[in-house]
Design a protein around this motif. Structure first.
Motif, PDB file in Angstrom:
ATOM      1  N   LYS A  20      -4.025   7.769   3.407  1.00 30.76           N
ATOM      2  CA  LYS A  20      -3.312   8.814   3.434  1.00 30.76           C
ATOM      3  C   LYS A  20      -3.717   9.697   4.098  1.00 30.76           C
ATOM      4  CE  LYS A  20      -1.013  11.915  -0.514  1.00 30.76           C
ATOM      5  NZ  LYS A  20      -1.543  12.260  -1.383  1.00 30.76           N
ATOM      6  N   ARG A  21      -3.549   8.625   5.470  1.00 29.84           N
ATOM      7  CA  ARG A  21      -3.038   9.736   6.610  1.00 29.84           C
ATOM      8  C   ARG A  21      -1.835   8.870   7.080  1.00 29.84           C
ATOM      9  NH1 ARG A  21      -7.319   6.767  10.424  1.00 29.84           N
ATOM     10  NH2 ARG A  21      -6.406   8.149  11.813  1.00 29.84           N
ATOM     11  N   LEU A  22      -1.277   8.424   6.597  1.00 26.84           N
ATOM     12  CA  LEU A  22       0.460   8.129   7.405  1.00 26.84           C
ATOM     13  C   LEU A  22       1.106   9.093   5.806  1.00 26.84           C
ATOM     14  CD1 LEU A  22       2.653   6.827   9.485  1.00 26.84           C
ATOM     15  CD2 LEU A  22       1.967   4.723   7.927  1.00 26.84           C
ATOM     16  N   LEU A  23       2.571   9.547   6.532  1.00 26.46           N
ATOM     17  CA  LEU A  23       3.089   9.886   5.810  1.00 26.46           C
ATOM     18  C   LEU A  23       4.512   9.689   6.315  1.00 26.46           C
ATOM     19  CD1 LEU A  23       0.909  12.972   5.050  1.00 26.46           C
ATOM     20  CD2 LEU A  23       1.028  11.268   3.740  1.00 26.46           C
ATOM     21  N   ILE A  24       5.407  10.398   5.637  1.00 30.14           N
ATOM     22  CA  ILE A  24       6.857  10.082   5.889  1.00 30.14           C
ATOM     23  C   ILE A  24       7.667  11.265   4.561  1.00 30.14           C
ATOM     24  CG2 ILE A  24       9.037   8.728   6.057  1.00 30.14           C
ATOM     25  CD1 ILE A  24       7.450   6.504   5.269  1.00 30.14           C
ATOM     26  N   ASP A  25       8.130  12.484   6.005  1.00 30.95           N
ATOM     27  CA  ASP A  25       9.635  13.320   5.372  1.00 30.95           C
ATOM     28  C   ASP A  25      10.778  12.624   4.478  1.00 30.95           C
ATOM     29  OD1 ASP A  25      11.603  15.290   6.050  1.00 30.95           O
ATOM     30  OD2 ASP A  25       9.802  16.313   6.033  1.00 30.95           O
ATOM     31  N   LYS A  26      10.202  13.543   3.126  1.00 29.82           N
ATOM     32  CA  LYS A  26      11.153  12.795   2.567  1.00 29.82           C
ATOM     33  C   LYS A  26      12.805  12.288   2.836  1.00 29.82           C
ATOM     34  CE  LYS A  26      12.722  18.096   1.251  1.00 29.82           C
ATOM     35  NZ  LYS A  26      13.871  17.784   1.752  1.00 29.82           N
ATOM     36  N   ASP A  27      12.822  13.816   4.042  1.00 32.09           N
ATOM     37  CA  ASP A  27      14.438  13.073   4.566  1.00 32.09           C
ATOM     38  C   ASP A  27      14.976  11.733   5.116  1.00 32.09           C
ATOM     39  OD1 ASP A  27      15.534  15.137   3.309  1.00 32.09           O
ATOM     40  OD2 ASP A  27      15.007  16.569   5.128  1.00 32.09           O
ATOM     41  N   CYS A  28      13.267  11.291   5.750  1.00 32.78           N
ATOM     42  CA  CYS A  28      13.826  10.068   6.554  1.00 32.78           C
ATOM     43  C   CYS A  28      13.952   8.180   5.190  1.00 32.78           C
ATOM     44  CB  CYS A  28      12.395   9.311   6.972  1.00 32.78           C
ATOM     45  SG  CYS A  28      12.246  10.961   8.533  1.00 32.78           S
ATOM     46  N   ASN A  29      15.297   9.088   4.668  1.00 36.39           N
ATOM     47  CA  ASN A  29      15.336   8.082   3.737  1.00 36.39           C
ATOM     48  C   ASN A  29      15.841   6.224   4.252  1.00 36.39           C
ATOM     49  OD1 ASN A  29      16.478   9.386   1.912  1.00 36.39           O
ATOM     50  ND2 ASN A  29      17.841  10.744   2.734  1.00 36.39           N
ATOM     51  N   SER A  63       1.127  -8.270  14.333  1.00 35.99           N
ATOM     52  CA  SER A  63       0.168  -8.252  13.042  1.00 35.99           C
ATOM     53  C   SER A  63      -0.592  -7.432  13.183  1.00 35.99           C
ATOM     54  CB  SER A  63      -0.418  -9.850  12.699  1.00 35.99           C
ATOM     55  OG  SER A  63      -1.249  -9.755  14.479  1.00 35.99           O
ATOM     56  N   GLU A  64      -1.340  -6.830  14.279  1.00 34.17           N
ATOM     57  CA  GLU A  64      -3.091  -5.861  14.419  1.00 34.17           C
ATOM     58  C   GLU A  64      -2.147  -4.670  13.704  1.00 34.17           C
ATOM     59  OE1 GLU A  64      -4.789  -4.030  18.074  1.00 34.17           O
ATOM     60  OE2 GLU A  64      -4.770  -5.823  18.228  1.00 34.17           O
ATOM     61  N   ALA A  65      -0.308  -4.386  14.752  1.00 32.43           N
ATOM     62  CA  ALA A  65      -0.283  -3.375  13.963  1.00 32.43           C
ATOM     63  C   ALA A  65       0.286  -3.208  12.452  1.00 32.43           C
ATOM     64  CB  ALA A  65       1.425  -2.589  14.994  1.00 32.43           C
ATOM     65  N   ILE A  66       0.376  -3.838  11.834  1.00 33.45           N
ATOM     66  CA  ILE A  66       1.011  -4.175  10.477  1.00 33.45           C
ATOM     67  C   ILE A  66      -0.767  -3.651   9.511  1.00 33.45           C
ATOM     68  CG2 ILE A  66       1.093  -5.350   8.045  1.00 33.45           C
ATOM     69  CD1 ILE A  66       4.301  -7.241  10.066  1.00 33.45           C
ATOM     70  N   ASN A  67      -1.582  -4.295  10.134  1.00 33.53           N
ATOM     71  CA  ASN A  67      -3.089  -4.361   9.423  1.00 33.53           C
ATOM     72  C   ASN A  67      -3.579  -2.994   9.741  1.00 33.53           C
ATOM     73  OD1 ASN A  67      -2.934  -6.696   8.303  1.00 33.53           O
ATOM     74  ND2 ASN A  67      -3.954  -7.468   9.990  1.00 33.53           N
ATOM     75  N   ARG A  68      -3.730  -1.932  10.509  1.00 33.69           N
ATOM     76  CA  ARG A  68      -3.446  -0.735  11.200  1.00 33.69           C
ATOM     77  C   ARG A  68      -2.566   0.369  10.416  1.00 33.69           C
ATOM     78  NH1 ARG A  68      -4.198   0.459  17.549  1.00 33.69           N
ATOM     79  NH2 ARG A  68      -5.039   2.241  16.218  1.00 33.69           N
ATOM     80  N   THR A  69      -1.298  -0.152   9.949  1.00 34.52           N
ATOM     81  CA  THR A  69      -0.497   0.946   9.276  1.00 34.52           C
ATOM     82  C   THR A  69      -1.025   0.641   7.596  1.00 34.52           C
ATOM     83  OG1 THR A  69       1.444   0.186  10.950  1.00 34.52           O
ATOM     84  CG2 THR A  69       1.858   0.911   8.539  1.00 34.52           C
ATOM     85  N   LYS A  70      -0.794  -0.536   6.886  1.00 32.62           N
ATOM     86  CA  LYS A  70      -1.233  -0.292   5.832  1.00 32.62           C
ATOM     87  C   LYS A  70      -2.444   0.156   6.107  1.00 32.62           C
ATOM     88  CE  LYS A  70       0.324  -5.342   5.020  1.00 32.62           C
ATOM     89  NZ  LYS A  70       0.244  -5.990   3.387  1.00 32.62           N
ATOM     90  N   LYS A  71      -4.142   0.302   6.622  1.00 35.32           N
ATOM     91  CA  LYS A  71      -4.861   1.022   6.082  1.00 35.32           C
ATOM     92  C   LYS A  71      -4.337   2.627   6.201  1.00 35.32           C
ATOM     93  CE  LYS A  71      -9.909   1.287   8.538  1.00 35.32           C
ATOM     94  NZ  LYS A  71      -9.659   2.367   8.696  1.00 35.32           N
ATOM     95  N   GLU A 111       0.847  -1.802  -0.014  1.00 36.27           N
ATOM     96  CA  GLU A 111       0.190  -0.185   0.069  1.00 36.27           C
ATOM     97  C   GLU A 111       0.868   1.586  -0.236  1.00 36.27           C
ATOM     98  OE1 GLU A 111      -1.455  -3.348   1.951  1.00 36.27           O
ATOM     99  OE2 GLU A 111      -0.379  -2.624   2.273  1.00 36.27           O
ATOM    100  N   PHE A 112       2.350   0.867   0.005  1.00 37.47           N
ATOM    101  CA  PHE A 112       3.284   2.473   0.268  1.00 37.47           C
ATOM    102  C   PHE A 112       3.215   2.069  -0.868  1.00 37.47           C
ATOM    103  CE2 PHE A 112       7.183   3.965   0.261  1.00 37.47           C
ATOM    104  CZ  PHE A 112       7.266   5.000   1.261  1.00 37.47           C
ATOM    105  N   LYS A 113       3.292   3.964  -1.372  1.00 41.06           N
ATOM    106  CA  LYS A 113       4.034   4.440  -2.735  1.00 41.06           C
ATOM    107  C   LYS A 113       4.634   5.398  -2.763  1.00 41.06           C
ATOM    108  CE  LYS A 113       0.859   1.184  -4.572  1.00 41.06           C
ATOM    109  NZ  LYS A 113       1.249   0.579  -5.030  1.00 41.06           N
ATOM    110  N   LYS A 114       5.658   5.841  -2.671  1.00 44.81           N
ATOM    111  CA  LYS A 114       6.603   6.998  -2.285  1.00 44.81           C
ATOM    112  C   LYS A 114       6.285   7.738  -3.011  1.00 44.81           C
ATOM    113  CE  LYS A 114      11.158   8.000  -2.782  1.00 44.81           C
ATOM    114  NZ  LYS A 114      12.923   7.869  -3.507  1.00 44.81           N
ATOM    115  N   ASP A 115       5.606   8.136  -3.911  1.00 43.33           N
ATOM    116  CA  ASP A 115       4.997   9.366  -4.546  1.00 43.33           C
ATOM    117  C   ASP A 115       3.577  10.207  -3.969  1.00 43.33           C
ATOM    118  OD1 ASP A 115       3.762   7.080  -6.338  1.00 43.33           O
ATOM    119  OD2 ASP A 115       2.713   7.909  -7.302  1.00 43.33           O
TER     120      ASP A 115
END
Length: 209
Positions: free
Chosen positions: A162-171, A149-157, A41-45
């Motif tokens: 599009k409620r979990l984002l990552i700053d570009k410098d966290c390479n 497993s629960e944390a993985i599923n929640r992170t996927k959701k 589910e994670f897409k860099k763009d």
């Protein structure tokens, strides 16, 4: 196209490892997420941002213990519109558990982000206790609830919404989300357990989630 009807292509496509991602990479020569990736589910763009928003409400941190393998301190921001942003990653190998090592790094992060909570791997209660003694419970170092497993599923959701984002410098964290994969069985199928290692930023994220 000339080979499309041959046994060669049929044999390739019939292999257990011939997942859609594997076909895209090895037949069509396209770059996609690693075959068997946990977080497809994670897409860099979509999930990597160039600038932090102005509506940050509060900062938290989570910590994955290591010494020979890296330790990782991840800092998270929550926003008024219910988003979570990974704003910083601090990776260190061979760093001591004292005021000349991680305690100094913690102190800098605590002051910069006004942290009152740092969530840690529950498998190290002695280090959590030592941290609370040193910092006098300001902030509080607390063990995570270990439900991977629960944390993985929640992170996927969260990625889907599009409620979990990552700053570009966290390479390193970005790379881990792209490549962390399920363990593979001898028959080529995937187990319901992720690979170990190279997952320190992800582990810190799962502790927080």
């Amino acid at each position: 196209p000339a080979l499309a009807g041959t046994n060669y292509i049929k044999n390739i496509l019939s292999q257990p490892k011939a997942s859609p991602e594997w076909i895209e990479q090895n037949i069509h020569a396209k770059y996609v997420a690693r075959t068997g990736a946990v977080f497809k589910e994670f897409k860099k763009d979509k999930h990597v941002i160039n600038k932090l928003p102005s509506n940050i409400k509060k900062y938290y941190a989570a910590f994955d213990f290591g010494y020979t393998a890296p330790s990782c301190l991840s800092v998270f921001a929550t926003t008024d519109d219910n988003k979570i942003i990974i704003v910083e990653e601090i990776y260190k190998n061979g760093t001591t558990w004292d005021e000349n090592g991680w305690f100094r790094i913690f102190k800098e992060a605590i002051e910069e982000y006004e942290l009152d909570t740092i969530i840690c791997d529950h498998a190290h209660p002695d280090r959590i206790a030592a941290s609370n003694r040193f910092f006098k419970h300001r902030p509080k170092f607390i063990p995570c609830i270990k439900k991977q497993s629960e944390a993985i599923n929640r992170t996927k959701k969260l990625f889907i919404e599009k409620r979990l984002l990552i700053d570009k410098d966290c390479n390193q964290t970005i790379k881990e989300f792209q490549t962390w994969a399920w363990k593979k069985s001898t028959d080529g199928s995937f187990k319901e357990a992720p690979e170990a290692g190279k997952d320190h930023g992800i582990d810190a994220t799962l502790y927080f989630i």
